[in-house]
Motif scaffolding. Sequence first.
Motif: not given
Length: 353
Positions: A183-189, A212-216, A287-293
């Motif tokens: 859930x924490x990952x999905x929330x980050x997404x 999760x980081x986007x851009x620069x 994505x953060x959800x998949x990475x978390x799990x």
Amino acid sequence: MISSPFWPGRAGLAILALAATLLSGCAREEPEIRYRFPAMGTLVEVTIYDFPAEAADEAARDVEDLFLKLQREWDPWEGGALAALNAALAEGGEIRPDDELSGLLARASRISAASGGAFDPAIGRLVKLWGFQDAEHLPEAPPPAGEIEQLLDSTEPLPRIWDEQNGVLTAPANTVIDLGAFAKGVAVDRAIELLRSLGVRHAIVNAGGDLRAIGRHGDRAWKIGVREPRNSGILAAIEIAGDESVFTSGDYERFFDYQGHRYHHILDPRTGYPTQDLVSVTIIGANAGDTDAACTALMVAGHGHWPAVAAALGITQVMVVDREGVIEMTPPMQKRVKILREEPPTIKIREVP
Ligand code: ADP
Ligand code: MG
């Protein structure tokens, strides 16, 4: 303060040592805002770069509202939609969750099946038997072996109780769904989606070291640090390439010692006991959800099996630390990470099959 009993609030805040730390420049010189708030048992930090200050501040507060809403909705024990689902499951039988939960369960069930059951959100009752769901207290001793065995006998893994075709859960009575590893990952997404919808292009959403980081960050990439699992130092630095998630699961986040043994909050659904041989797993994913799990799944898979489970989950960039401090990593991870430990560790390269 976090009122929910599920998210391990105080412990998380007290730890505050972020598994991954921002390694960016001095905030005062940069057109950047940082905003922090407690949610989901940890400290969430939103960093927004190169966006009008007032709007950035407002966007960060919107992210806070979102996290607090999802924290309530996805608490397995009280308050929102997941708690209501679990209350309904107490009776057993067939239940049709709402669309949002169905979407989450479908995703979680696919990851669970691909991981060979290492990641299993139907583990809630086991988490409670150990006492790891209690935000205020850590357990003092493991539960009796007989109770663990009995519970495993009467529990079914998520892919066996979730009927994707019909969107129906058919579970034994007292099944509890716990999305804590996902859930924490999905929330980050969701937070990143929200920021993007507001026009933000450069940002990091960091939930206690999982981010999760986007851009620069201006003319250079975002650079983040991965925490040492056994002290407060920084083990490694990673430069983020555009849009990526970096998550770590470890045996140091919530644990107790009993008779010389460490028992922690990531449980092997097959044995009913905390995992043994790895102290941390760090993954760079999309994505953060998949990475978390996936981090949780690889902790459970352990030494022998983590490369195979990573392959099954489509994960290629992995670094694990074992109890001897030996680091294992995949060749694609080796290209990304700079080890910062003063005393150079033993590093073994392992291919994902
Ligand atoms: P953290 O949230 O501390 O970063 P994880 O993402 O690994 O750590 O999630 C751990 C939480 O997930 C536990 O507190 C528990 O609620 C739940 N959990 C424990 N073991 C498993 C498992 N094998 N599969 C799915 N969820 C688990
Ligand atoms: Mg996880």
